[in-house]
Scaffold this motif. Structure first.
Motif, PDB file in Angstrom:
ATOM      1  N   MET A 118       0.836  -1.196   0.000  1.00  0.00           N
ATOM      2  CA  MET A 118       0.000   0.000   0.000  1.00  0.00           C
ATOM      3  C   MET A 118       0.869   1.244   0.000  1.00  0.00           C
ATOM      4  SD  MET A 118      -3.129  -0.161   0.024  1.00  0.00           S
ATOM      5  CE  MET A 118      -4.397  -1.367   0.203  1.00  0.00           C
ATOM      6  N   GLY A 119       0.378   2.271  -0.628  1.00  0.00           N
ATOM      7  CA  GLY A 119       0.993   3.575  -0.441  1.00  0.00           C
ATOM      8  C   GLY A 119       2.384   3.696  -1.022  1.00  0.00           C
ATOM      9  N   ASP A 120       3.291   4.224  -0.234  1.00  0.00           N
ATOM     10  CA  ASP A 120       4.615   4.613  -0.715  1.00  0.00           C
ATOM     11  C   ASP A 120       5.530   3.386  -0.838  1.00  0.00           C
ATOM     12  OD1 ASP A 120       7.148   5.713  -1.124  1.00  0.00           O
ATOM     13  OD2 ASP A 120       6.704   7.458   0.114  1.00  0.00           O
ATOM     14  N   GLN A 121       5.730   2.938  -2.078  1.00  0.00           N
ATOM     15  CA  GLN A 121       6.497   1.711  -2.313  1.00  0.00           C
ATOM     16  C   GLN A 121       7.970   1.890  -2.010  1.00  0.00           C
ATOM     17  OE1 GLN A 121       5.040  -0.792  -5.003  1.00  0.00           O
ATOM     18  NE2 GLN A 121       3.258   0.380  -5.546  1.00  0.00           N
ATOM     19  N   VAL A 122       8.476   3.091  -2.242  1.00  0.00           N
ATOM     20  CA  VAL A 122       9.898   3.331  -1.984  1.00  0.00           C
ATOM     21  C   VAL A 122      10.154   3.320  -0.475  1.00  0.00           C
ATOM     22  CG1 VAL A 122      11.799   4.955  -2.256  1.00  0.00           C
ATOM     23  CG2 VAL A 122      10.179   4.590  -4.129  1.00  0.00           C
ATOM     24  N   LYS A 123       9.238   3.934   0.258  1.00  0.00           N
ATOM     25  CA  LYS A 123       9.357   3.908   1.716  1.00  0.00           C
ATOM     26  C   LYS A 123       9.330   2.458   2.219  1.00  0.00           C
ATOM     27  CE  LYS A 123       9.137   7.601   4.087  1.00  0.00           C
ATOM     28  NZ  LYS A 123       8.494   8.906   4.122  1.00  0.00           N
ATOM     29  N   MET A 162      10.419  -0.181   0.599  1.00  0.00           N
ATOM     30  CA  MET A 162      11.752  -0.757   0.338  1.00  0.00           C
ATOM     31  C   MET A 162      12.738  -0.279   1.397  1.00  0.00           C
ATOM     32  SD  MET A 162      12.407  -0.115  -3.694  1.00  0.00           S
ATOM     33  CE  MET A 162      11.058   0.394  -4.697  1.00  0.00           C
ATOM     34  N   GLN A 163      12.647   1.003   1.725  1.00  0.00           N
ATOM     35  CA  GLN A 163      13.613   1.564   2.666  1.00  0.00           C
ATOM     36  C   GLN A 163      13.410   0.999   4.067  1.00  0.00           C
ATOM     37  OE1 GLN A 163      12.868   5.689   1.765  1.00  0.00           O
ATOM     38  NE2 GLN A 163      14.482   5.742   0.215  1.00  0.00           N
ATOM     39  N   HIS A 164      12.153   0.764   4.434  1.00  0.00           N
ATOM     40  CA  HIS A 164      11.913   0.195   5.766  1.00  0.00           C
ATOM     41  C   HIS A 164      12.389  -1.247   5.851  1.00  0.00           C
ATOM     42  CE1 HIS A 164       8.701   3.356   7.079  1.00  0.00           C
ATOM     43  NE2 HIS A 164       9.940   3.783   7.160  1.00  0.00           N
ATOM     44  N   VAL A 165      12.100  -2.049   4.823  1.00  0.00           N
ATOM     45  CA  VAL A 165      12.504  -3.455   4.869  1.00  0.00           C
ATOM     46  C   VAL A 165      14.036  -3.560   4.876  1.00  0.00           C
ATOM     47  CG1 VAL A 165      12.484  -5.653   3.624  1.00  0.00           C
ATOM     48  CG2 VAL A 165      10.391  -4.302   3.793  1.00  0.00           C
ATOM     49  N   THR A 166      14.700  -2.813   3.989  1.00  0.00           N
ATOM     50  CA  THR A 166      16.164  -2.923   3.940  1.00  0.00           C
ATOM     51  C   THR A 166      16.792  -2.320   5.200  1.00  0.00           C
ATOM     52  OG1 THR A 166      16.213  -0.867   2.637  1.00  0.00           O
ATOM     53  CG2 THR A 166      16.348  -2.931   1.419  1.00  0.00           C
ATOM     54  N   GLY A 167      16.268  -1.195   5.658  1.00  0.00           N
ATOM     55  CA  GLY A 167      16.825  -0.552   6.852  1.00  0.00           C
ATOM     56  C   GLY A 167      16.671  -1.426   8.085  1.00  0.00           C
ATOM     57  N   ASP A 168      15.492  -2.021   8.266  1.00  0.00           N
ATOM     58  CA  ASP A 168      15.292  -2.924   9.400  1.00  0.00           C
ATOM     59  C   ASP A 168      16.254  -4.106   9.327  1.00  0.00           C
ATOM     60  OD1 ASP A 168      13.321  -1.812  11.095  1.00  0.00           O
ATOM     61  OD2 ASP A 168      11.744  -2.313   9.670  1.00  0.00           O
ATOM     62  N   THR A 169      16.457  -4.632   8.115  1.00  0.00           N
ATOM     63  CA  THR A 169      17.352  -5.778   7.964  1.00  0.00           C
ATOM     64  C   THR A 169      18.778  -5.396   8.382  1.00  0.00           C
ATOM     65  OG1 THR A 169      15.987  -6.527   6.130  1.00  0.00           O
ATOM     66  CG2 THR A 169      18.158  -7.546   6.350  1.00  0.00           C
ATOM     67  N   VAL A 170      19.219  -4.215   7.972  1.00  0.00           N
ATOM     68  CA  VAL A 170      20.563  -3.762   8.351  1.00  0.00           C
ATOM     69  C   VAL A 170      20.683  -3.705   9.873  1.00  0.00           C
ATOM     70  CG1 VAL A 170      22.223  -1.872   8.256  1.00  0.00           C
ATOM     71  CG2 VAL A 170      20.877  -2.428   6.234  1.00  0.00           C
ATOM     72  N   LEU A 171      19.717  -3.073  10.515  1.00  0.00           N
ATOM     73  CA  LEU A 171      19.814  -2.911  11.970  1.00  0.00           C
ATOM     74  C   LEU A 171      19.775  -4.255  12.682  1.00  0.00           C
ATOM     75  CD1 LEU A 171      17.679   0.311  12.599  1.00  0.00           C
ATOM     76  CD2 LEU A 171      20.130   0.018  12.988  1.00  0.00           C
ATOM     77  N   VAL A 172      18.886  -5.135  12.245  1.00  0.00           N
ATOM     78  CA  VAL A 172      18.808  -6.462  12.883  1.00  0.00           C
ATOM     79  C   VAL A 172      20.141  -7.195  12.724  1.00  0.00           C
ATOM     80  CG1 VAL A 172      17.739  -8.748  12.716  1.00  0.00           C
ATOM     81  CG2 VAL A 172      16.299  -6.694  12.739  1.00  0.00           C
ATOM     82  N   CYS A 173      20.706  -7.150  11.518  1.00  0.00           N
ATOM     83  CA  CYS A 173      21.978  -7.853  11.282  1.00  0.00           C
ATOM     84  C   CYS A 173      23.110  -7.248  12.110  1.00  0.00           C
ATOM     85  CB  CYS A 173      22.333  -7.846   9.795  1.00  0.00           C
ATOM     86  SG  CYS A 173      21.284  -8.934   8.828  1.00  0.00           S
TER      87      CYS A 173
END
Lengths: 213, 302
Positions: free
Chosen positions: A36-41, A43-54
């Motif tokens: 839904m909504g902002d697709q770029v956001k 992408m940024q949330h999924v990749t950013g969360d992955t970075v922090l978790v790792c």
């Protein structure tokens, strides 16, 4: 199976697959039209969360070794650290391409004017030398002590990463604060261990640059 | 995560975006259209969006919302707003106004026929949509309520009921949500008291049964699920302004030149697009509204 064999034959293959799960999720979600909504956001949330978790996982390795004596677990650290780096590359790319249309002047202005962009960029820059020197060759070339000192940059990257998230959130800071709290606990365990809170395990002195197999 | 759920209304019942466009073309061709026939609009208003701007799909308009009363996630309102009971619905009219009273929703709005307006909606976070609203120009309602000469501002209050609005059990903002306008802004012909979108009654997650839309201001100025309209002599204390005074001003006019302290407002992402587009002064409605702010320092009065 020995503990080392469990790592190489079970844990590592599982982690290789796990590292691809966020990317697969991202692609499936985007191409199926679920998002839904902002697709770029998104992408940024999924990749950013992955970075922090790792990053938090790599920082959890040493405390886990100290607390459990399971030293072989060090062998998965490089894999997790590099996963953080590759997702950080994806994260940065979505920003450079979709948010800034690759305009150098806009990117420079954004970095200079907005602290959360600056710390995010700084966090990425910290990860670059760590990724480059993650190979066995570089560990040998630098020598264990120096390699280890360089790789303390991961602390800076993790703190900057959490700040980056905290400063961009409009109001509800619960998610970045959760990452921050985990980071604090991990640091607290390190300090506690360093002060002799637990007996060092016999093998724990091997941390010097015994690279992951 | 922001995952699409099937809309509550079967998609067959939702007017297709193309039909909307065709209908708008028809209205334009037929003369000045419904709204202008009511004598409410200056002649420039039919061009509320440019022809190359497409309507944002219904699923995005009703699935990607900021309505913190139902949670801070963009998909929370669509998930949680089912608990909102929109009938019976009372609206209190108070303050500097002759016809102060508690009105029933249907009683307050009975005299009016909703008009359709396609407006851009620009969120202060840097994304935007194009939405076909149904509503009543607020000035028609205001004039019937007869504000006194002391009424300089209008304050709009959202329902406070943590039973129905689970987000209010968290103290993310000071509840209830309060927004406000200067009287001339409230009586501007573009300011719309919205009761529907895409030809349907307003979905709960979009602020049912009654919400405000001020298309040249950031979206947060449009209070949702309103229960009180108060006319005041002094400027109302508004929720986001109280929460972060240096980030959210009372005016909150869309302005690409005046950045949010933490991010740029120069560009925006239209929902459905990947690359950003330039943000327009007053969200593209400068021709209609710039005169309201003549001589004002828009950096100071952000």
């Amino acid at each position: 199976m020995t503990r080392a064999a469990i790592i190489t034959r079970v844990v590592k293959p599982v982690l290789y697959v796990a590292a691809l799960v966020p990317l697969a999720y991202l692609l499936v979600a985007l191409f199926s039209g679920w998002v839904m909504g902002d697709q770029v956001k998104f992408m940024q949330h999924v990749t950013g969360d992955t970075v922090l978790v790792c990053l938090l996982l790599t920082l959890a390795i040493t405390p886990v070794r100290r607390l459990t004596g399971w030293n072989e677990i060090i062998r998965v650290r490089r894999l997790i650290g590099l996963t953080a780096f590759w997702y950080a590359c994806l994260h940065l790319t979505t920003y450079l391409v979709f948010d800034q249309s690759l305009s150098i002047s806009d990117i420079a202005a954004d970095i200079m004017e907005h602290p959360w962009v600056l710390v995010g960029f700084a966090a990425f820059l910290c990860l670059v030398p760590l990724a480059i020197t993650s190979t066995n060759g570089w560990i040998r070339r630098l020598g264990g002590k120096r390699w280890q000192r360089l790789h303390r940059l991961v602390y800076v990257a993790a703190i900057a990463g959490v700040l980056h998230y905290l400063w961009l959130v409009k109001k509800d800071v619960s998610a970045p604060l959760t990452y921050g709290a985990v980071l604090l606990v991990l640091f607290a365990i390190r300090i506690w261990v360093a002060r002799g809170g637990t007996k060092p395990h016999a093998a724990s002195r091997q941390i010097r640059a015994k690279p992951a197999a | 995560m922001l995952i699409r759920r099937p809309p509550d209304i079967p998609s067959a019942e939702i007017t297709d975006e193309m039909l909307y466009w065709n209908r708008r073309e028809f209205i334009k061709a037929a003369g000045m259209g419904v709204a202008a026939a009511g004598g409410l609009l200056p002649s420039s208003i039919p061009s509320l969006t440019r022809a190359d701007e497409k309507l944002t799909p219904y699923e995005d308009v009703t699935g990607y919302n900021n309505f913190y009363e139902f949670g801070t996630g963009k998909d929370d309102p669509a998930k949680n707003a089912g608990t909102l009971r929109i009938r019976p619905w009372k609206i209190e009219v108070a303050g500097e106004v002759k016809k102060a009273a508690v009105y029933d929703f249907d009683e307050l709005l009975k005299p009016y026929t909703p008009v359709e307006r396609v407006y851009r909606l620009r969120c202060v976070e840097g994304w935007s949509m194009v939405i076909p609203w149904l509503g009543i120009p607020l000035r028609n309602i205001i004039d019937r309520l007869e504000p006194t000469s002391k009424a300089k501002f209008v304050e709009f209050t959202t329902l406070y009921d943590p039973q129905q609005m689970p987000g209010q059990r968290q103290g993310v903002l000071d509840w209830p949500y309060v927004e406000g306008l200067r009287m001339d802004e409230a009586r501007h012909p573009l300011t719309l008291m919205v009761t529907g979108l895409y030809g349907k009654p307003l979905p709960n997650q979009n602020g049912a049964p009654l919400r405000l839309i001020v298309p040249w201001k950031y979206g947060f100025k449009g209070g949702k699920s309103l229960v009180k309209i108060r006319f005041t002599e002094t400027q109302p204390q508004t929720t986001w302004n109280l929460a972060a005074p240096n980030e959210y001003g009372f005016y909150a006019n869309v302005n690409p030149e005046v950045d949010h302290p933490r991010w740029s407002q120069a560009r925006e992402r239209r929902i459905g697009e990947f690359f950003k587009r330039k943000t327009l002064l007053f969200n593209g409605y400068a021709g209609e509204v710039a005169s309201l702010y003549a001589g004002m320092d828009l950096r100071k009065n952000f």
